[in-house]
Design a protein around this motif. Structure first.
Motif, PDB file in Angstrom:
ATOM      1  N   ARG A   3       0.688  -1.106   0.060  1.00  0.00           N
ATOM      2  CA  ARG A   3       0.111   0.097  -0.084  1.00  0.00           C
ATOM      3  C   ARG A   3       0.723   1.089  -0.138  1.00  0.00           C
ATOM      4  NH1 ARG A   3      -4.781   0.390   4.364  1.00  0.00           N
ATOM      5  NH2 ARG A   3      -3.172   0.240   5.663  1.00  0.00           N
ATOM      6  N   GLU A   7       0.844   4.207  -2.857  1.00  0.00           N
ATOM      7  CA  GLU A   7       0.942   5.559  -2.844  1.00  0.00           C
ATOM      8  C   GLU A   7       1.860   6.402  -3.458  1.00  0.00           C
ATOM      9  OE1 GLU A   7      -1.815   7.656  -1.018  1.00  0.00           O
ATOM     10  OE2 GLU A   7      -2.494   5.941  -2.226  1.00  0.00           O
ATOM     11  N   GLU A  27      -1.176  -5.919  -2.941  1.00  0.00           N
ATOM     12  CA  GLU A  27      -1.169  -5.472  -1.634  1.00  0.00           C
ATOM     13  C   GLU A  27      -1.412  -6.534  -0.629  1.00  0.00           C
ATOM     14  OE1 GLU A  27      -2.518  -0.731  -2.531  1.00  0.00           O
ATOM     15  OE2 GLU A  27      -3.930  -2.318  -1.603  1.00  0.00           O
ATOM     16  N   ARG A  48      -8.561   3.046  -1.842  1.00  0.00           N
ATOM     17  CA  ARG A  48      -7.749   3.643  -0.760  1.00  0.00           C
ATOM     18  C   ARG A  48      -8.669   4.646  -0.157  1.00  0.00           C
ATOM     19  NH1 ARG A  48      -4.373   1.085  -1.945  1.00  0.00           N
ATOM     20  NH2 ARG A  48      -5.364   0.142   0.017  1.00  0.00           N
ATOM     21  N   PHE A  54      -7.933  -3.514   0.491  1.00  0.00           N
ATOM     22  CA  PHE A  54      -6.684  -3.710  -0.319  1.00  0.00           C
ATOM     23  C   PHE A  54      -7.039  -4.302  -1.762  1.00  0.00           C
ATOM     24  CE2 PHE A  54      -5.891  -3.663   4.251  1.00  0.00           C
ATOM     25  CZ  PHE A  54      -4.583  -3.090   4.486  1.00  0.00           C
ATOM     26  N   ASP A  92      -1.934   3.087   7.672  1.00  0.00           N
ATOM     27  CA  ASP A  92      -2.408   3.627   6.560  1.00  0.00           C
ATOM     28  C   ASP A  92      -1.880   4.751   6.124  1.00  0.00           C
ATOM     29  OD1 ASP A  92      -4.113   4.356   4.259  1.00  0.00           O
ATOM     30  OD2 ASP A  92      -5.776   4.713   5.450  1.00  0.00           O
TER      31      ASP A  92
END
Length: 97
Positions: A3, A7, A27, A48, A54, A92
């Motif tokens: 994750r 990003e 992920e 997200r 995920f 997160d």
């Protein structure tokens, strides 16, 4: 780990139109998995928006810890179980912690 890497990929793709497909990393719970996923920017952002969701390769599901909530051609969306919410939300990259 996937994750966080995704990003970075999404941030680097400044001109990623919402309906255009791009490649992100699986992920799943396997830290050594780096399999690519083809997903639209809109789908990526939708997933997200919920820290419990995920993106994984089809079949990359940890039975008993997560559930498949959506199946697409190139990826599945899984939801982690509630008993790990605090840990998932703490990891997160979009949360304010």
């Amino acid at each position: 780990m996937g994750r966080l890497a995704n990003e970075e990929i999404a941030r680097a793709a400044l001109n990623w139109p919402p309906e255009a497909e791009g490649l992100v990393r699986c992920e799943c719970g396997d830290d050594v998995c780096h399999e690519p996923l083809r997903v639209t920017h809109a789908a990526y952002d939708r997933v997200r928006a919920d820290p419990m969701l995920f993106l994984v390769r089809p079949g990359h599901v940890v039975i008993g810890a997560e559930d498949v909530v959506e199946r697409a051609e190139h990826y599945w969306v899984i939801r982690k179980h509630e008993d790990v919410r605090a840990r998932v939300e703490a990891s997160d990259p979009r949360s304010a912690h």
